[in-house]
Design a protein around this motif. Sequence first.
Motif, PDB file in Angstrom:
ATOM      1  N   PRO A 213     -23.949  24.021  44.270  1.00 18.89           N
ATOM      2  CA  PRO A 213     -23.210  25.077  43.589  1.00 18.89           C
ATOM      3  C   PRO A 213     -23.165  26.350  44.428  1.00 18.89           C
ATOM      4  CG  PRO A 213     -25.380  24.823  42.595  1.00 18.89           C
ATOM      5  CD  PRO A 213     -25.276  23.783  43.674  1.00 18.89           C
ATOM      6  N   THR A 214     -22.062  27.044  44.376  1.00 20.19           N
ATOM      7  CA  THR A 214     -21.904  28.332  45.058  1.00 20.19           C
ATOM      8  C   THR A 214     -21.287  29.304  44.068  1.00 20.19           C
ATOM      9  OG1 THR A 214     -19.846  27.462  45.966  1.00 20.19           O
ATOM     10  CG2 THR A 214     -21.735  27.472  47.431  1.00 20.19           C
ATOM     11  N   PHE A 215     -21.456  30.583  44.334  1.00 17.62           N
ATOM     12  CA  PHE A 215     -21.144  31.595  43.326  1.00 17.62           C
ATOM     13  C   PHE A 215     -20.349  32.731  43.936  1.00 17.62           C
ATOM     14  CE2 PHE A 215     -25.041  29.354  42.616  1.00 17.62           C
ATOM     15  CZ  PHE A 215     -24.965  28.962  41.284  1.00 17.62           C
ATOM     16  N   ARG A 216     -19.311  33.151  43.273  1.00 16.44           N
ATOM     17  CA  ARG A 216     -18.553  34.297  43.771  1.00 16.44           C
ATOM     18  C   ARG A 216     -18.186  35.211  42.606  1.00 16.44           C
ATOM     19  NH1 ARG A 216     -15.613  32.018  49.144  1.00 16.44           N
ATOM     20  NH2 ARG A 216     -17.444  30.757  49.692  1.00 16.44           N
ATOM     21  N   ALA A 217     -18.574  36.460  42.760  1.00 12.27           N
ATOM     22  CA  ALA A 217     -18.266  37.444  41.731  1.00 12.27           C
ATOM     23  C   ALA A 217     -16.903  38.060  42.007  1.00 12.27           C
ATOM     24  CB  ALA A 217     -19.354  38.511  41.699  1.00 12.27           C
ATOM     25  N   GLU A 218     -15.944  37.183  42.259  1.00  9.29           N
ATOM     26  CA  GLU A 218     -14.564  37.602  42.519  1.00  9.29           C
ATOM     27  C   GLU A 218     -13.932  37.887  41.173  1.00  9.29           C
ATOM     28  OE1 GLU A 218     -11.713  35.150  45.507  1.00  9.29           O
ATOM     29  OE2 GLU A 218     -13.411  34.094  44.678  1.00  9.29           O
TER      30      GLU A 218
ATOM     31  N   PHE B 186     -18.738  27.399  41.498  1.00  9.08           N
ATOM     32  CA  PHE B 186     -18.071  26.151  41.886  1.00  9.08           C
ATOM     33  C   PHE B 186     -18.952  25.388  42.858  1.00  9.08           C
ATOM     34  CE2 PHE B 186     -16.621  27.354  46.202  1.00  9.08           C
ATOM     35  CZ  PHE B 186     -16.767  28.733  46.151  1.00  9.08           C
ATOM     36  N   TRP B 187     -18.580  24.164  43.122  1.00 10.57           N
ATOM     37  CA  TRP B 187     -19.379  23.310  44.005  1.00 10.57           C
ATOM     38  C   TRP B 187     -18.671  23.185  45.347  1.00 10.57           C
ATOM     39  CZ3 TRP B 187     -23.887  20.174  42.745  1.00 10.57           C
ATOM     40  CH2 TRP B 187     -24.459  20.551  41.520  1.00 10.57           C
ATOM     41  N   MET B 188     -19.453  23.245  46.391  1.00 13.94           N
ATOM     42  CA  MET B 188     -18.849  23.179  47.721  1.00 13.94           C
ATOM     43  C   MET B 188     -19.581  22.145  48.569  1.00 13.94           C
ATOM     44  SD  MET B 188     -17.507  26.221  50.184  1.00 13.94           S
ATOM     45  CE  MET B 188     -18.901  27.278  50.041  1.00 13.94           C
ATOM     46  N   ILE B 189     -18.810  21.439  49.363  1.00 12.90           N
ATOM     47  CA  ILE B 189     -19.358  20.485  50.321  1.00 12.90           C
ATOM     48  C   ILE B 189     -19.194  21.108  51.693  1.00 12.90           C
ATOM     49  CG2 ILE B 189     -19.197  18.185  51.344  1.00 12.90           C
ATOM     50  CD1 ILE B 189     -17.447  18.739  48.075  1.00 12.90           C
ATOM     51  N   GLU B 190     -20.303  21.262  52.405  1.00 15.19           N
ATOM     52  CA  GLU B 190     -20.250  21.922  53.705  1.00 15.19           C
ATOM     53  C   GLU B 190     -20.928  21.078  54.790  1.00 15.19           C
ATOM     54  OE1 GLU B 190     -20.375  26.488  53.403  1.00 15.19           O
ATOM     55  OE2 GLU B 190     -21.792  25.833  51.880  1.00 15.19           O
ATOM     56  N   PRO B 191     -20.133  20.337  55.557  1.00 19.38           N
ATOM     57  CA  PRO B 191     -20.707  19.648  56.715  1.00 19.38           C
ATOM     58  C   PRO B 191     -20.829  20.613  57.890  1.00 19.38           C
ATOM     59  CG  PRO B 191     -18.400  19.055  56.475  1.00 19.38           C
ATOM     60  CD  PRO B 191     -18.720  20.007  55.359  1.00 19.38           C
ATOM     61  N   GLU B 192     -21.780  20.347  58.745  1.00 20.41           N
ATOM     62  CA  GLU B 192     -21.962  21.151  59.952  1.00 20.41           C
ATOM     63  C   GLU B 192     -22.351  20.203  61.079  1.00 20.41           C
ATOM     64  OE1 GLU B 192     -21.420  24.547  59.576  1.00 20.41           O
ATOM     65  OE2 GLU B 192     -21.526  24.684  61.762  1.00 20.41           O
ATOM     66  N   MET B 193     -21.603  20.271  62.179  1.00 25.58           N
ATOM     67  CA  MET B 193     -21.832  19.331  63.284  1.00 25.58           C
ATOM     68  C   MET B 193     -22.146  20.072  64.573  1.00 25.58           C
ATOM     69  SD  MET B 193     -18.576  16.784  62.893  1.00 25.58           S
ATOM     70  CE  MET B 193     -17.394  18.131  62.823  1.00 25.58           C
ATOM     71  N   ALA B 194     -23.268  19.712  65.202  1.00 26.69           N
ATOM     72  CA  ALA B 194     -23.529  20.198  66.555  1.00 26.69           C
ATOM     73  C   ALA B 194     -22.644  19.424  67.524  1.00 26.69           C
ATOM     74  CB  ALA B 194     -24.995  19.999  66.907  1.00 26.69           C
TER      75      ALA B 194
ATOM     76  N   PHE C 193     -17.148  23.043  57.973  1.00 23.73           N
ATOM     77  CA  PHE C 193     -16.169  23.546  57.009  1.00 23.73           C
ATOM     78  C   PHE C 193     -16.740  23.478  55.607  1.00 23.73           C
ATOM     79  CE2 PHE C 193     -14.968  18.981  57.501  1.00 23.73           C
ATOM     80  CZ  PHE C 193     -15.028  18.552  56.193  1.00 23.73           C
ATOM     81  N   GLY C 194     -16.027  24.094  54.684  1.00 23.44           N
ATOM     82  CA  GLY C 194     -16.391  24.009  53.272  1.00 23.44           C
ATOM     83  C   GLY C 194     -15.208  23.510  52.473  1.00 23.44           C
ATOM     84  N   LEU C 195     -15.443  22.486  51.687  1.00 21.90           N
ATOM     85  CA  LEU C 195     -14.393  21.986  50.798  1.00 21.90           C
ATOM     86  C   LEU C 195     -14.759  22.349  49.369  1.00 21.90           C
ATOM     87  CD1 LEU C 195     -12.469  18.670  50.719  1.00 21.90           C
ATOM     88  CD2 LEU C 195     -13.814  19.290  48.730  1.00 21.90           C
ATOM     89  N   GLY C 196     -13.845  23.020  48.688  1.00 23.51           N
ATOM     90  CA  GLY C 196     -14.070  23.388  47.297  1.00 23.51           C
ATOM     91  C   GLY C 196     -13.888  22.170  46.413  1.00 23.51           C
ATOM     92  N   PHE C 197     -15.005  21.715  45.826  1.00 30.15           N
ATOM     93  CA  PHE C 197     -14.979  20.426  45.119  1.00 30.15           C
ATOM     94  C   PHE C 197     -13.990  20.433  43.952  1.00 30.15           C
ATOM     95  CE2 PHE C 197     -17.362  17.213  42.359  1.00 30.15           C
ATOM     96  CZ  PHE C 197     -16.792  16.130  43.012  1.00 30.15           C
ATOM     97  N   GLU C 198     -13.939  21.530  43.205  1.00 32.63           N
ATOM     98  CA  GLU C 198     -13.026  21.573  42.049  1.00 32.63           C
ATOM     99  C   GLU C 198     -11.572  21.492  42.487  1.00 32.63           C
ATOM    100  OE1 GLU C 198     -15.748  23.417  42.332  1.00 32.63           O
ATOM    101  OE2 GLU C 198     -16.826  22.334  40.749  1.00 32.63           O
ATOM    102  N   ARG C 199     -11.273  22.092  43.624  1.00 26.82           N
ATOM    103  CA  ARG C 199      -9.883  22.016  44.087  1.00 26.82           C
ATOM    104  C   ARG C 199      -9.538  20.583  44.465  1.00 26.82           C
ATOM    105  NH1 ARG C 199      -8.819  27.687  47.202  1.00 26.82           N
ATOM    106  NH2 ARG C 199      -9.553  29.001  45.497  1.00 26.82           N
TER     107      ARG C 199
END
Length: 464
Positions: free
Chosen positions: A228-233, A244-252, A432-438
Amino acid sequence: MQTKRSKIVDLLQAEPPLAEVRVKGWVRTIRVGKQVTFIELNDGSCMGNLQVIVAPETPDYEAITHTTTGSALEVVGELVASPAKGQRVELKAATVAIIGLADPSFPLQKKRHGFEFLREQAHLRARTNTFGAVFRVRSVLAQAIHEFFAQRGFVYVHTPIITASDTEGAGEMFRVTTLDVGAPPRTEAGAVDDNQDFFAKPTYLTVSGQLNAETFAMGLSDVYTFGPTFRAENSNTSRHVAEFWMIEPEMAWADLDDDCELAEAFVKHLLRAALERAGEDLSFFDKRIDKGLIARLEQVAAADFARITYTEAVELLQKSGQKFEYPVAWGKNLQAEHERYITETAIGRPTFVVDYPKEIKAFYMRRNDDQKTVAAMDLLVPKIGELIGGSQREERLDVLEQIIAEDPGLSAEDYWWYLDTRRFGTAPHAGFGLGFERLVMYATGMENIRDVLPFPRTPRHCEF
Ligand code: 4AD
Ligand code: MG
């Protein structure tokens, strides 16, 4: 011994007759006929209901005929081939136990309800066809996410939810504190004394797990976080929520091209998983919510995604002859209307826009050689706009220190640990970050993000 409970999804596919089955579910409709009573029972295991036939000889028949919509029942009986049209099998009840009678004021009666009304009944909406389907698809997608990364040897990292850093630098964070907000301790100068707060400094709910994920990529190479991630937008749009929930892969060892490649494979994998494993629910959305959905998903799962630069996108918009509400100019953010024009009208498929002006992107993105743009990418998809935001990261210590020094909102002191990764064996990396709800919106055709979260959190709304 009692027969075990069967799920309706299995019974609807079973070969009748089955002598003794036991089902438990909620009444969708009940019709008391002259000869028998028909009950449509649903247990959420699938879209379909099981038709239960109750004959007058059944014990407690009179009470059963007074069962209300929404009631919870346990039925034992024989599963037989249905003589009537509309269903392959039906359950001839031997006994019907009323587990929980619904008060007749149950708000979800047979008629169709608007989504706005159902948002006010979010605690009950899992009992409807649409929301049952949304949350089954959401679950399939969540599992497919872990499957995708597991297949590629990514390590799943749980990044923290409470943080002291504002990754995106947008200042849209929810404060986490144990101080008495009515009477906070003060310093001699009169400011709130954060030193007396739980963590002895100001802390917040995270807007992104990226900075932490980066440090793990600098040791485990391929990682991802999903949380879960949070934005007071304070924006009331159909695509923004505060939680909302975000998936964030990170690759070296990865650059922006590798990043786009991963994102494309990821989105396609997820859409294919939905098509393969949630076909019945997608058919429902295709019929009732978004005509042509399945064909579109199949097309996207097979298509090559387009790639253009931000500069090209601006030219394309300026030459389009379209009247936009927000002006288009190099250096300005692309608004949702611009994003949708690019992916829906001008290009007609998912499109990566890359190399944005550095001023409109976060500090951690890698500076391009032109010194004006950064190695950023946004993936735009029809009907949604931005689905993914990502970048190659600035791995050069001197450049990153310079960027932090030039930004009045950032201090090198706060980011000492982040800078350490550049100090001790830095390596190119991207994520990157993918917004799961979107993504769930994209896969189901649901048009409001509030309808793909179990309990949406938006400005002034935190019921349930
Ligand atoms: O583009 P964003 O802000 O990127 C990041 O947070 C990076 N740290 C990701 C990374 O590189 N690891 O957010 C990523 C995605 C957006 O593309 C969008 O899909 C979604 O998160 N998103 C929201 N979804 C719902 N409500 C909001 N308020 C959202 N803000 C962003
Ligand atoms: Mg973004």
